[in-house]
Each structure stands twice: as C-alpha cells, then as structure tokens.
Design an enzyme around this catalytic site. Structure first.
Site, PDB file in Angstrom:
ATOM      1  N   SER A 315       2.396   1.408   6.357  1.00  0.00           N
ATOM      2  CA  SER A 315       3.281   0.987   7.433  1.00  0.00           C
ATOM      3  C   SER A 315       2.629  -0.024   8.379  1.00  0.00           C
ATOM      4  O   SER A 315       2.389  -1.155   8.000  1.00  0.00           O
ATOM      5  CB  SER A 315       3.764   2.232   8.187  1.00  0.00           C
ATOM      6  OG  SER A 315       4.954   1.965   8.852  1.00  0.00           O
ATOM      7  N   GLU A 326      -1.984 -13.212   4.758  1.00  0.00           N
ATOM      8  CA  GLU A 326      -1.119 -14.342   4.433  1.00  0.00           C
ATOM      9  C   GLU A 326      -1.056 -15.412   5.512  1.00  0.00           C
ATOM     10  O   GLU A 326      -0.729 -16.562   5.217  1.00  0.00           O
ATOM     11  CB  GLU A 326       0.296 -13.817   4.127  1.00  0.00           C
ATOM     12  CG  GLU A 326       0.347 -12.946   2.880  1.00  0.00           C
ATOM     13  CD  GLU A 326       1.754 -12.487   2.524  1.00  0.00           C
ATOM     14  OE1 GLU A 326       2.717 -12.912   3.198  1.00  0.00           O
ATOM     15  OE2 GLU A 326       1.898 -11.692   1.563  1.00  0.00           O
ATOM     16  N   LYS A 340       4.858   1.199   2.436  1.00  0.00           N
ATOM     17  CA  LYS A 340       5.989   1.561   3.302  1.00  0.00           C
ATOM     18  C   LYS A 340       6.475   0.297   3.993  1.00  0.00           C
ATOM     19  O   LYS A 340       5.823  -0.219   4.895  1.00  0.00           O
ATOM     20  CB  LYS A 340       5.594   2.605   4.340  1.00  0.00           C
ATOM     21  CG  LYS A 340       6.755   2.999   5.257  1.00  0.00           C
ATOM     22  CD  LYS A 340       6.326   4.032   6.280  1.00  0.00           C
ATOM     23  CE  LYS A 340       7.503   4.424   7.175  1.00  0.00           C
ATOM     24  NZ  LYS A 340       7.935   3.318   8.047  1.00  0.00           N
TER      25      LYS A 340
END
Length: 487
Positions: A315, A326, A340
């Site tokens: 999460s 990224e 998640k």
C-alpha cells in the site's frame, strides 16, 4: 493489530480525501420507519397514493424492508432491531468481496482509530482477510508478534481455541487485541508447513514509533520505516537530520514488512526524494477520471538513495517505492512487493460505528496498477531459506525419538547456525541431540539435549540475529548505493 493488528490499515486521504461523518445509512433506515408509518396511515384512511410514491423513489429497498418487517414480526424470538440494521450494513460490505472494505461496530471502530494514533495494546501485527482466511501481512518491528516469530503470510487458524475462519479482519482483530500483560494463543499455519503450531503471545503496549536509523559504513545510513502513522514524516525528517550530523552521504531506505498506513504521510515522504513537479502517483475513480499528485519538494535533495522492499511491503510503502523508482530513478532491491493498489476511506456513523470502503485505484507515476501484482525490484535478492523457517512452540518438548515438522525446523535452524544435526527430515536422533547439546553449551544453557522453553527461544533468537547480521538484501543495497555514490 491493526493490525497492527491493525489491519488492515486504511489509506486515509487526509485533506484531499477527508474522513467525515456519514449520515446516509442512518437516514436510510429512518426512511424505512417513515415509509412504514406513511403506508399504515394511507391504508387506514384509503389514501394509497403517497405510500406508492415513497416506495417508488427507492424501489430497490422494497426487498430489504420486507425482510426486516418479516423478521421483526414473525421470528420466533424478539429480535434486536439495531443488530438487524448493523447486520444489513455488514452484509452489504461483505457482498463487495473486498478485503479492504469493512463495517466496524463502535468497539471495533474505536480500535481502528487507536491504531492510527501513538499507541495501542495488542500483539502488534497487521492482518488481512482473504477468501475467508486471516493472514499476517507483517508483524511490527519490536512487537510481541515479531518476537514470537510471526511472519508475513502466516495463516491464523484460531484465537484462544476459537476458529476465525470466515471472520472479517475487524472481527479477528477484536479477538486478538487485549489488555497489556494478558496472553493470547494463536494457531498458526506457515506456508509449506503441513501442521499448524500454537503460539502463545503476551500482549503489550505497541508504541507507534515508525522510523529507525543507524549508520552502517562509509557514510551510508540505513533508515527503516515500519508503517505510515500520524507522525511518520516528522519522525523521518528528524532521523535524517541526525544521520546527516553523523556524516550521512548515502541512504538505504528499508520498507520491508511495511504494511502501509496513512496516504498523506506517503505523499509527504515521497516528496522528500522526488524532484518538484514530478508525479508521485495517480488516483483513478470508478468513472476512469484520473488525478495526479506531484511532488512539492523544493529542496532538490540529491542524496544517493536505494530502497529495499519485500512481500510485506504494501500500500503506502508501495506508493513510495513506485514514486522514487519511476519519477526519480531510484534503484529498488529485494523481493516483489505485496500488491495493494486501492485507496480506502473511513466514515463514521453517528452512533460511533464506522465503515471503511474502497473508493479509488492508485496508479504508479507511469500509470501501472500494481494491485495483486506487486512492484518488482530492479535487483531481486531473496533471503536465505532459513529466514522463513516456521515458528517452534517453546512449550513443545523436542527430544530423541520425536518426529515432527517442528523437529525439522529445529534441525534446519541448527544447521544454519553451524551446529550440524546430521539430518533434516524431522526425526530427532542422537546426532541431532549432539547438535542441540553443542548449541546449549555455546549459550551457557543446561546441556540436556532437549529443545524446550529457554533453549527453543534462544535457538530462534540466534537465527533472527544471524538473519539481521547477514542480511543479503541490505548488503546488496549497500553495494548498489556505493556505485551510485561513486558516479
């Protein structure tokens, strides 16, 4: 447990997804009674038009009304009206088949809110319900659950002898939590094990201290974030400042076994490491509308960074890992994360009960939805097999002629620690006894060749210390960080 025992943690959207009072459900059931009253009045005086109009406004609830009235009037015993209503809401939540959506009674809601505060009393483990079973997501650092040897993906079969199959995570948390100093017995089945073991854990106060830092070597600091609680971002800044005073030149950020927590904390922490204006993550609603959240970092922090993740990273910790990977090109080391990719909101009813439900998907900066897939690290580094050996019950007596899965686990532990038991098939023979005696001698314990009580606990603690000292994931992260620092 919120799980810590928390559980299930919820991704609260703070200022941009606020927790607010939820009156709709209570209004709905008020309308149930109001409709019934109008219908009775109309039938008595021959005026059926108003009743028809009210029902037609929400015809989908006619079946619910009929079921409620039938049970209230015809059930063989008097029914608790409030319990029926709560059960109806709970049933709606269950029908979503979403382990992150849940209805909580007043008591459960209180525990839930406590899990987001500075401390709570329990065993300190995040749990999750999947397909009617309760699993450990991760034990909290330094908690009774961690000290007892619980690990991610351990399945909890029962609590104090009561089966919890079919329970929600909230119901399981209510059984597992309890006052400091009291014991709870869990029946645990570990992946790959054939038989469950009983683990007795003494509950304690679980402080929500979430950031731990230490200097390693050559100006490299390691900072572990265990979950995302109310003060995690502030804790992290304080720890980083302390590390800088000690000469920090590069940072290994350890997110392993971090089950997540508050979304606003993930935003603040991700912004520390992602350049201003870069995307941290995206939120997609049910209609496909996408909102981007970007870094507001104005400090241009160029500190070399490597992030370590594993299957217990979930999460909010995955949001952080995805953001730095990224949008900042930070290397990820370790194992694939939990997966998640949804955001929850918690809303309170006027009676103090609460429901937590999924509102959105979250996507990585490049638009990837990692739900049930996880984030794959740039460099996959598994832990050794002995790092996932099952818990051994200290109350069990392992001695010559005993054969069991726990003996097999003990033999593997002994071998990993350098005490060769001669075999690893689960049969306790004389050579295994010799290895146990050698281990007991090294720890200055009674040399009786029997694993029980203190000897068993020392065996597991020694293995845990070996895992910590020889941690291949952290070693690889340090190696990668040195390369980054030399550029």
């Amino acid at each position: 447990m919120n799980s810590p025992e928390k559980t299930p943690e919820t991704e609260t959207k703070n200022s941009f997804l606020r927790i607010k009072k939820f009156h709709f459900a209570m209004l709905l059931f008020f309308l149930v009674f109001l409709t019934a009253g109008i219908t009775t009045f109309a039938l008595a005086f021959g005026e059926d038009k108003p009743a028809v109009q009210v029902i037609r406004e929400r015809e989908e609830f006619a079946k619910l009304y009929d079921a409620y009235d039938t049970l209230k009037n015809d059930y063989y015993q008097d029914v608790d009206q409030e319990k029926l209503i709560n059960g109806a809401i709970d049933g709606m939540m269950e029908s979503l088949d979403d382990p992150y959506s849940d209805y909580m009674s007043q008591e459960d809601a209180k525990s839930f809110h406590q899990s987001l505060s500075s401390s709570f009393e329990g065993i300190g483990a995040e749990i999750q319900e999947r397909e009617g079973n309760i699993f450990i997501v991760t034990p909290l650092k330094g908690s009774p659950a961690e000290k007892a040897g619980l690990q991610p993906e351990d399945k909890i079969l029962s609590v104090d002898g009561k089966s919890i199959q079919g329970m929600s995570s909230t119901e399981a948390v209510a059984l597992i939590r309890g006052e400091k100093g009291t014991d709870v017995k869990l029946s645990i089945l570990r992946q790959g094990a054939k038989q469950p073991v009983d683990v007795t854990i003494t509950r304690d106060t679980i402080p929500i201290e979430t950031v731990y830092g230490e200097m390693l070597e050559n100006g490299i600091a390691k900072v572990q974030i265990t979950n995302f609680s109310q003060n995690t971002a502030t804790e992290l800044v304080d720890v980083l400042n302390d590390m800088q005073k000690e000469g920090m030149k590069g940072l290994v950020l350890d997110l392993r076994q971090n089950p997540g927590g508050l979304l606003d904390q993930a935003v603040k922490i991700s912004s520390l490491f992602v350049p201003e204006g870069k995307i941290l993550f995206k939120v997609e609603d049910r209609k496909g509308n996408i909102e981007e959240y970007t870094s507001e970092n104005k400090n241009n922090n160029n500190l070399p960074l490597v992030v370590v993740i594993d299957k217990g990273s979930a999460s909010a910790s995955e949001i952080l890992a995805g953001a730095v990977s990224e949008s900042a090109g930070v290397p990820l080391v370790g194992e694939k994360s939990f997966g998640k990719g949804t955001v929850q909101r918690a809303e309170d009813f006027s009676d103090g009960s609460n429901m937590k439900f999924t509102t959105d998907k979250w996507l990585t900066p490049e638009g990837n939805w990692i739900h049930k897939k996880g984030i794959k690290p740039d460099l996959e580094v598994p832990l050794p097999e002995y790092a996932s050996l099952p818990f051994i019950d200290p109350e069990a007596e392992l001695k010559v002629s005993v054969a069991s899965e726990q003996v097999k686990a003990a033999q593997k532990m002994l071998k990993a620690l350098g005490f060769n038991p001669g075999r690893e098939d689960g049969f306790f023979d004389e050579k295994t006894k010799t290895a146990v005696v050698a281990f007991q001698k090294s720890k200055k314990l009674e040399e009786n060749g029997v694993l029980k009580g203190t000897s068993t606990i020392e065996l597991m603690n020694s293995l845990r210390e070996k895992i910590k000292n020889e941690d291949p994931q952290i070693k690889k992260a340090v190696e990668v960080l040195k390369q980054e620092m030399s550029k």
